[in-house]
Design a protein around this motif. Sequence first.
Motif, PDB file in Angstrom:
ATOM      1  N   GLY A  10     139.506  76.147  30.828  1.00  0.00           N
ATOM      2  CA  GLY A  10     139.584  76.185  32.279  1.00  0.00           C
ATOM      3  C   GLY A  10     138.308  75.716  32.932  1.00  0.00           C
ATOM      4  N   LEU A  11     138.215  75.968  34.218  1.00  0.00           N
ATOM      5  CA  LEU A  11     137.041  75.598  35.011  1.00  0.00           C
ATOM      6  C   LEU A  11     136.141  76.825  35.171  1.00  0.00           C
ATOM      7  CD1 LEU A  11     135.467  73.682  36.919  1.00  0.00           C
ATOM      8  CD2 LEU A  11     136.993  74.485  38.760  1.00  0.00           C
ATOM      9  N   VAL A  12     134.874  76.658  34.876  1.00  0.00           N
ATOM     10  CA  VAL A  12     133.927  77.763  34.984  1.00  0.00           C
ATOM     11  C   VAL A  12     132.611  77.237  35.541  1.00  0.00           C
ATOM     12  CG1 VAL A  12     133.129  77.470  32.610  1.00  0.00           C
ATOM     13  CG2 VAL A  12     132.913  79.696  33.717  1.00  0.00           C
ATOM     14  N   GLN A  13     131.916  78.077  36.255  1.00  0.00           N
ATOM     15  CA  GLN A  13     130.629  77.676  36.811  1.00  0.00           C
ATOM     16  C   GLN A  13     129.545  77.718  35.727  1.00  0.00           C
ATOM     17  OE1 GLN A  13     129.809  80.191  40.193  1.00  0.00           O
ATOM     18  NE2 GLN A  13     131.066  78.930  41.554  1.00  0.00           N
ATOM     19  N   PRO A  14     128.501  76.945  35.905  1.00  0.00           N
ATOM     20  CA  PRO A  14     127.371  77.023  34.957  1.00  0.00           C
ATOM     21  C   PRO A  14     126.874  78.453  34.827  1.00  0.00           C
ATOM     22  CG  PRO A  14     127.132  75.126  36.375  1.00  0.00           C
ATOM     23  CD  PRO A  14     128.303  75.896  36.912  1.00  0.00           C
ATOM     24  N   ASP A  89     128.632  71.184  28.272  1.00  0.00           N
ATOM     25  CA  ASP A  89     129.663  71.755  27.407  1.00  0.00           C
ATOM     26  C   ASP A  89     131.064  71.279  27.814  1.00  0.00           C
ATOM     27  OD1 ASP A  89     127.799  74.804  27.475  1.00  0.00           O
ATOM     28  OD2 ASP A  89     127.916  73.378  25.803  1.00  0.00           O
ATOM     29  N   THR A  90     131.145  70.576  28.914  1.00  0.00           N
ATOM     30  CA  THR A  90     132.436  70.060  29.375  1.00  0.00           C
ATOM     31  C   THR A  90     133.030  69.106  28.351  1.00  0.00           C
ATOM     32  OG1 THR A  90     131.862  70.295  31.719  1.00  0.00           O
ATOM     33  CG2 THR A  90     133.572  68.682  31.159  1.00  0.00           C
ATOM     34  N   ALA A  91     134.258  69.405  27.930  1.00  0.00           N
ATOM     35  CA  ALA A  91     134.918  68.598  26.900  1.00  0.00           C
ATOM     36  C   ALA A  91     136.318  69.162  26.658  1.00  0.00           C
ATOM     37  CB  ALA A  91     134.124  68.636  25.590  1.00  0.00           C
ATOM     38  N   VAL A  92     137.084  68.437  25.886  1.00  0.00           N
ATOM     39  CA  VAL A  92     138.326  68.983  25.336  1.00  0.00           C
ATOM     40  C   VAL A  92     137.967  69.635  24.012  1.00  0.00           C
ATOM     41  CG1 VAL A  92     140.642  68.503  24.520  1.00  0.00           C
ATOM     42  CG2 VAL A  92     139.717  67.226  26.468  1.00  0.00           C
ATOM     43  N   TYR A  93     138.359  70.876  23.861  1.00  0.00           N
ATOM     44  CA  TYR A  93     138.042  71.642  22.654  1.00  0.00           C
ATOM     45  C   TYR A  93     139.276  71.698  21.760  1.00  0.00           C
ATOM     46  CZ  TYR A  93     133.529  73.017  24.490  1.00  0.00           C
ATOM     47  OH  TYR A  93     132.241  72.989  24.955  1.00  0.00           O
ATOM     48  N   TYR A  94     139.062  71.368  20.494  1.00  0.00           N
ATOM     49  CA  TYR A  94     140.148  71.307  19.529  1.00  0.00           C
ATOM     50  C   TYR A  94     139.936  72.310  18.406  1.00  0.00           C
ATOM     51  CZ  TYR A  94     141.160  66.737  21.613  1.00  0.00           C
ATOM     52  OH  TYR A  94     141.456  65.717  22.488  1.00  0.00           O
ATOM     53  N   CYS A  95     141.018  72.895  17.985  1.00  0.00           N
ATOM     54  CA  CYS A  95     141.027  73.791  16.839  1.00  0.00           C
ATOM     55  C   CYS A  95     141.388  72.969  15.598  1.00  0.00           C
ATOM     56  CB  CYS A  95     142.063  74.884  17.092  1.00  0.00           C
ATOM     57  SG  CYS A  95     142.342  76.036  15.743  1.00  0.00           S
ATOM     58  N   ASN A  96     140.771  73.311  14.491  1.00  0.00           N
ATOM     59  CA  ASN A  96     141.041  72.605  13.241  1.00  0.00           C
ATOM     60  C   ASN A  96     141.258  73.597  12.114  1.00  0.00           C
ATOM     61  OD1 ASN A  96     139.712  71.531  10.506  1.00  0.00           O
ATOM     62  ND2 ASN A  96     140.664  69.822  11.589  1.00  0.00           N
ATOM     63  N   TYR A  97     142.215  73.270  11.241  1.00  0.00           N
ATOM     64  CA  TYR A  97     142.497  74.102  10.080  1.00  0.00           C
ATOM     65  C   TYR A  97     142.356  73.259   8.824  1.00  0.00           C
ATOM     66  CZ  TYR A  97     144.981  77.070   6.760  1.00  0.00           C
ATOM     67  OH  TYR A  97     145.306  77.838   5.668  1.00  0.00           O
ATOM     68  N   ALA A  98     141.497  73.699   7.939  1.00  0.00           N
ATOM     69  CA  ALA A  98     141.336  73.077   6.617  1.00  0.00           C
ATOM     70  C   ALA A  98     140.962  71.607   6.698  1.00  0.00           C
ATOM     71  CB  ALA A  98     142.613  73.251   5.798  1.00  0.00           C
ATOM     72  N   GLN A 104     146.317  70.638  19.995  1.00  0.00           N
ATOM     73  CA  GLN A 104     146.454  69.622  21.047  1.00  0.00           C
ATOM     74  C   GLN A 104     145.237  69.582  21.963  1.00  0.00           C
ATOM     75  OE1 GLN A 104     147.676  72.630  21.241  1.00  0.00           O
ATOM     76  NE2 GLN A 104     147.188  73.324  23.307  1.00  0.00           N
ATOM     77  N   GLY A 105     144.412  70.598  21.871  1.00  0.00           N
ATOM     78  CA  GLY A 105     143.189  70.640  22.664  1.00  0.00           C
ATOM     79  C   GLY A 105     143.348  71.430  23.949  1.00  0.00           C
ATOM     80  N   THR A 106     142.247  71.973  24.403  1.00  0.00           N
ATOM     81  CA  THR A 106     142.209  72.684  25.680  1.00  0.00           C
ATOM     82  C   THR A 106     140.959  72.241  26.437  1.00  0.00           C
ATOM     83  OG1 THR A 106     142.326  74.871  26.742  1.00  0.00           O
ATOM     84  CG2 THR A 106     141.019  74.728  24.737  1.00  0.00           C
ATOM     85  N   GLN A 107     141.142  71.956  27.718  1.00  0.00           N
ATOM     86  CA  GLN A 107     140.050  71.414  28.520  1.00  0.00           C
ATOM     87  C   GLN A 107     139.116  72.525  28.981  1.00  0.00           C
ATOM     88  OE1 GLN A 107     139.345  68.046  29.555  1.00  0.00           O
ATOM     89  NE2 GLN A 107     137.452  69.013  30.246  1.00  0.00           N
ATOM     90  N   VAL A 108     137.841  72.311  28.790  1.00  0.00           N
ATOM     91  CA  VAL A 108     136.810  73.189  29.330  1.00  0.00           C
ATOM     92  C   VAL A 108     135.953  72.362  30.272  1.00  0.00           C
ATOM     93  CG1 VAL A 108     134.737  74.535  28.812  1.00  0.00           C
ATOM     94  CG2 VAL A 108     136.765  74.730  27.344  1.00  0.00           C
ATOM     95  N   THR A 109     135.868  72.800  31.508  1.00  0.00           N
ATOM     96  CA  THR A 109     135.069  72.104  32.515  1.00  0.00           C
ATOM     97  C   THR A 109     134.054  73.079  33.085  1.00  0.00           C
ATOM     98  OG1 THR A 109     136.911  70.658  33.085  1.00  0.00           O
ATOM     99  CG2 THR A 109     135.082  70.781  34.649  1.00  0.00           C
ATOM    100  N   VAL A 110     132.788  72.709  32.989  1.00  0.00           N
ATOM    101  CA  VAL A 110     131.710  73.545  33.511  1.00  0.00           C
ATOM    102  C   VAL A 110     131.105  72.814  34.700  1.00  0.00           C
ATOM    103  CG1 VAL A 110     129.589  74.791  33.009  1.00  0.00           C
ATOM    104  CG2 VAL A 110     131.284  74.393  31.192  1.00  0.00           C
ATOM    105  N   SER A 111     131.339  73.366  35.867  1.00  0.00           N
ATOM    106  CA  SER A 111     130.906  72.683  37.089  1.00  0.00           C
ATOM    107  C   SER A 111     130.809  73.676  38.229  1.00  0.00           C
ATOM    108  CB  SER A 111     131.895  71.573  37.449  1.00  0.00           C
ATOM    109  OG  SER A 111     131.541  70.976  38.681  1.00  0.00           O
ATOM    110  N   SER A 112     129.877  73.398  39.130  1.00  0.00           N
ATOM    111  CA  SER A 112     129.758  74.241  40.311  1.00  0.00           C
ATOM    112  C   SER A 112     130.532  73.637  41.474  1.00  0.00           C
ATOM    113  CB  SER A 112     128.286  74.409  40.687  1.00  0.00           C
ATOM    114  OG  SER A 112     127.670  73.154  40.870  1.00  0.00           O
TER     115      SER A 112
END
Length: 112
Positions: A10-14, A89-98, A104-112
């Motif tokens: 999601g969107l989060v402030q610094p 740290d803003t990016a699409v974050y992906y989970c990986n197994y083995a 499919q990724g989840t968006q993390v946005t760090v912005s004021s």
Amino acid sequence: QVQLVESGGGLVQPGGSLRLSCAASGSIFSLNTMGWYRQAPGKQRELVARITSGGNTVYADSVKGRVTISRDNAKNTLYLQMNSLKPEDTAVYYCNYASIYWGQGTQVTVSS
């Protein structure tokens, strides 16, 4: 076949915090290393943190001290607690197994 579903972005402030989750399902024959990776626009996908079935962890230098990876083996769920978030740290974050299966990724946005 293993399915991975991320949530919690999601969107989060610094300076803020987020907790990502990754639920694994399917043909999980044995516990294996799981990890979080991220990809920012125009950049290559990079490791954020990974954790073995026994709980040994590795973190990228850029997130050490701010991020904690954990797993609940009984629930086949991986977590990433991120604190003191920065705009970089803003990016699409992906989970990986083995090192094989990806979510499919989840968006993390760090912005004021």
